[in-house]
Design a protein around this motif. Sequence first.
Motif, mmCIF file in Angstrom:
data_model
loop_
_atom_site.group_PDB
_atom_site.id
_atom_site.type_symbol
_atom_site.label_atom_id
_atom_site.label_comp_id
_atom_site.label_asym_id
_atom_site.label_seq_id
_atom_site.Cartn_x
_atom_site.Cartn_y
_atom_site.Cartn_z
ATOM 1 N N LYS A 1 0.830 -1.188 0.000
ATOM 2 C CA LYS A 1 0.000 0.000 0.000
ATOM 3 C C LYS A 1 0.876 1.255 0.000
ATOM 4 O O LYS A 1 1.897 1.310 0.683
ATOM 5 N N ARG A 2 0.472 2.259 -0.747
ATOM 6 C CA ARG A 2 1.232 3.501 -0.808
ATOM 7 C C ARG A 2 1.096 4.253 0.514
ATOM 8 O O ARG A 2 -0.018 4.482 0.987
ATOM 9 N N ASN A 3 2.215 4.629 1.115
ATOM 10 C CA ASN A 3 2.177 5.321 2.393
ATOM 11 C C ASN A 3 3.177 6.481 2.464
ATOM 12 O O ASN A 3 3.472 6.966 3.541
ATOM 13 N N VAL A 4 3.687 6.919 1.319
ATOM 14 C CA VAL A 4 4.638 8.026 1.272
ATOM 15 C C VAL A 4 4.050 9.115 0.375
ATOM 16 O O VAL A 4 3.727 8.861 -0.779
ATOM 17 N N GLY A 5 3.909 10.318 0.935
ATOM 18 C CA GLY A 5 3.349 11.434 0.183
ATOM 19 C C GLY A 5 4.305 11.978 -0.867
ATOM 20 O O GLY A 5 5.502 11.658 -0.878
ATOM 21 N N ASN A 6 3.784 12.825 -1.752
ATOM 22 C CA ASN A 6 4.568 13.336 -2.877
ATOM 23 C C ASN A 6 5.746 14.211 -2.444
ATOM 24 O O ASN A 6 6.824 14.116 -3.022
ATOM 25 N N VAL A 7 5.552 15.074 -1.457
ATOM 26 C CA VAL A 7 6.648 15.940 -1.004
ATOM 27 C C VAL A 7 7.764 15.095 -0.396
ATOM 28 O O VAL A 7 8.943 15.306 -0.673
ATOM 29 N N GLU A 8 7.381 14.128 0.402
ATOM 30 C CA GLU A 8 8.387 13.252 1.006
ATOM 31 C C GLU A 8 9.095 12.411 -0.060
ATOM 32 O O GLU A 8 10.290 12.142 0.044
ATOM 33 N N ARG A 9 8.375 12.006 -1.093
ATOM 34 C CA ARG A 9 9.004 11.250 -2.184
ATOM 35 C C ARG A 9 10.088 12.087 -2.852
ATOM 36 O O ARG A 9 11.158 11.572 -3.188
ATOM 37 N N LEU A 10 9.812 13.374 -3.048
ATOM 38 C CA LEU A 10 10.816 14.270 -3.637
ATOM 39 C C LEU A 10 12.061 14.328 -2.762
ATOM 40 O O LEU A 10 13.182 14.213 -3.251
ATOM 41 N N PHE A 11 11.870 14.500 -1.460
ATOM 42 C CA PHE A 11 13.015 14.565 -0.553
ATOM 43 C C PHE A 11 13.765 13.236 -0.483
ATOM 44 O O PHE A 11 14.983 13.208 -0.338
ATOM 45 N N ARG A 12 13.061 12.135 -0.615
ATOM 46 C CA ARG A 12 13.724 10.827 -0.623
ATOM 47 C C ARG A 12 14.572 10.658 -1.883
ATOM 48 O O ARG A 12 15.658 10.083 -1.832
ATOM 49 N N VAL A 13 14.074 11.132 -3.018
ATOM 50 C CA VAL A 13 14.870 11.059 -4.253
ATOM 51 C C VAL A 13 16.132 11.894 -4.104
ATOM 52 O O VAL A 13 17.236 11.434 -4.431
ATOM 53 N N MET B 1 16.472 4.467 -0.302
ATOM 54 C CA MET B 1 15.755 5.742 -0.401
ATOM 55 C C MET B 1 15.155 5.921 -1.794
ATOM 56 O O MET B 1 13.999 6.316 -1.930
ATOM 57 N N LEU B 2 15.936 5.625 -2.826
ATOM 58 C CA LEU B 2 15.429 5.742 -4.194
ATOM 59 C C LEU B 2 14.304 4.743 -4.448
ATOM 60 O O LEU B 2 13.285 5.090 -5.058
ATOM 61 N N PHE B 3 14.464 3.520 -4.001
ATOM 62 C CA PHE B 3 13.425 2.512 -4.199
ATOM 63 C C PHE B 3 12.126 2.908 -3.513
ATOM 64 O O PHE B 3 11.046 2.817 -4.109
ATOM 65 N N SER B 4 12.209 3.358 -2.268
ATOM 66 C CA SER B 4 10.988 3.723 -1.545
ATOM 67 C C SER B 4 10.328 4.956 -2.155
ATOM 68 O O SER B 4 9.101 5.077 -2.155
ATOM 69 N N ALA B 5 11.123 5.868 -2.708
ATOM 70 C CA ALA B 5 10.547 7.041 -3.365
ATOM 71 C C ALA B 5 9.836 6.649 -4.654
ATOM 72 O O ALA B 5 8.726 7.117 -4.926
ATOM 73 N N SER C 1 6.186 3.564 -1.294
ATOM 74 C CA SER C 1 5.896 2.769 -0.116
ATOM 75 C C SER C 1 7.164 2.577 0.705
ATOM 76 O O SER C 1 8.228 2.322 0.158
ATOM 77 N N CYS C 2 7.035 2.704 2.017
ATOM 78 C CA CYS C 2 8.167 2.557 2.921
ATOM 79 C C CYS C 2 7.871 1.413 3.891
ATOM 80 O O CYS C 2 6.822 1.407 4.552
#
Length: 72
Positions: free
Chosen positions: A2-14, A45-49, A53-54
């Motif tokens: 299930k997706r549990n990482v928001g778009n802003v956090e995905r950007l920071f993870r990338v 970090m790249l994979f989860s972004a 999903s984390c």
Amino acid sequence: MKRNVGNVERLFRVLGGLVLITCAVMAPLSLAVRLGTFGVLGAYMLFSALAGSCLGYALMGRSTCPVEPRRG
């Protein structure tokens, strides 16, 4: 998963993942240390972004995704 990482956090993870991968390439340490620390963390970090999903968030029941996916 299930997706549990928001778009802003995905950007920071990338961005964080790219910085860690860069450190794995350029750090003046032995290859084993660079890949074992910076490389593995950067790849996760790249994979989860990219997956959105984390695993850690799933284990804690946490989500930064603002909208729950629709059930169809």
